[in-house]
Write an enzyme that holds these catalytic residues in place. Sequence first.
Site, PDB file in Angstrom:
ATOM      1  N   ILE A  72      94.433  54.030  17.665  1.00  0.00           N
ATOM      2  CA  ILE A  72      94.346  53.289  16.408  1.00  0.00           C
ATOM      3  C   ILE A  72      92.979  53.520  15.753  1.00  0.00           C
ATOM      4  O   ILE A  72      92.837  53.354  14.542  1.00  0.00           O
ATOM      5  CB  ILE A  72      94.664  51.789  16.580  1.00  0.00           C
ATOM      6  CG1 ILE A  72      93.738  51.103  17.568  1.00  0.00           C
ATOM      7  CG2 ILE A  72      96.121  51.604  16.966  1.00  0.00           C
ATOM      8  CD1 ILE A  72      93.959  49.591  17.685  1.00  0.00           C
ATOM      9  N   LYS A  99      97.041  46.067  16.714  1.00  0.00           N
ATOM     10  CA  LYS A  99      98.230  46.476  17.449  1.00  0.00           C
ATOM     11  C   LYS A  99      98.639  45.303  18.344  1.00  0.00           C
ATOM     12  O   LYS A  99      98.078  45.100  19.426  1.00  0.00           O
ATOM     13  CB  LYS A  99      97.900  47.723  18.273  1.00  0.00           C
ATOM     14  CG  LYS A  99      99.067  48.334  18.985  1.00  0.00           C
ATOM     15  CD  LYS A  99      98.600  49.619  19.683  1.00  0.00           C
ATOM     16  CE  LYS A  99      99.759  50.326  20.342  1.00  0.00           C
ATOM     17  NZ  LYS A  99      99.343  51.600  20.941  1.00  0.00           N
TER      18      LYS A  99
END
Length: 119
Positions: A72, A99
């Site tokens: 990410i 996330k």
Amino acid sequence: MYLIRMKNCAFFARHGLFDEEETLGQRFYVDAELTVDPTRPLGDDSMESTVDYGVAFQVIESIITGERRFLIEALAQECGRALAERFPQIKKAEITVRKPNAPVPGVLDYVEVTVVWPG
């Protein structure tokens, strides 16, 4: 200079290290804090001098829902780079990607990463 903040932009995508993450996918959330130096005085009330946050949302969406990334961190960096490239009035972009269903051996609300562009 001033800030534009976009909070909790939600997207379904398939990022992560594990094959299951690509197969199942999950929701990701993005915050963007954009430091803007307008090209014209704000009193001119002109869209051309600022950042169109509808377009900024689309830039973020195209990256988050696009090519699979393992990290990410890479998503956040790419969002910052793409926003600064699209809107030269952005002097700094602070991008946070969350996330919620990170595959960790424990209970947590989410994992999040914040990247500042330029970094």
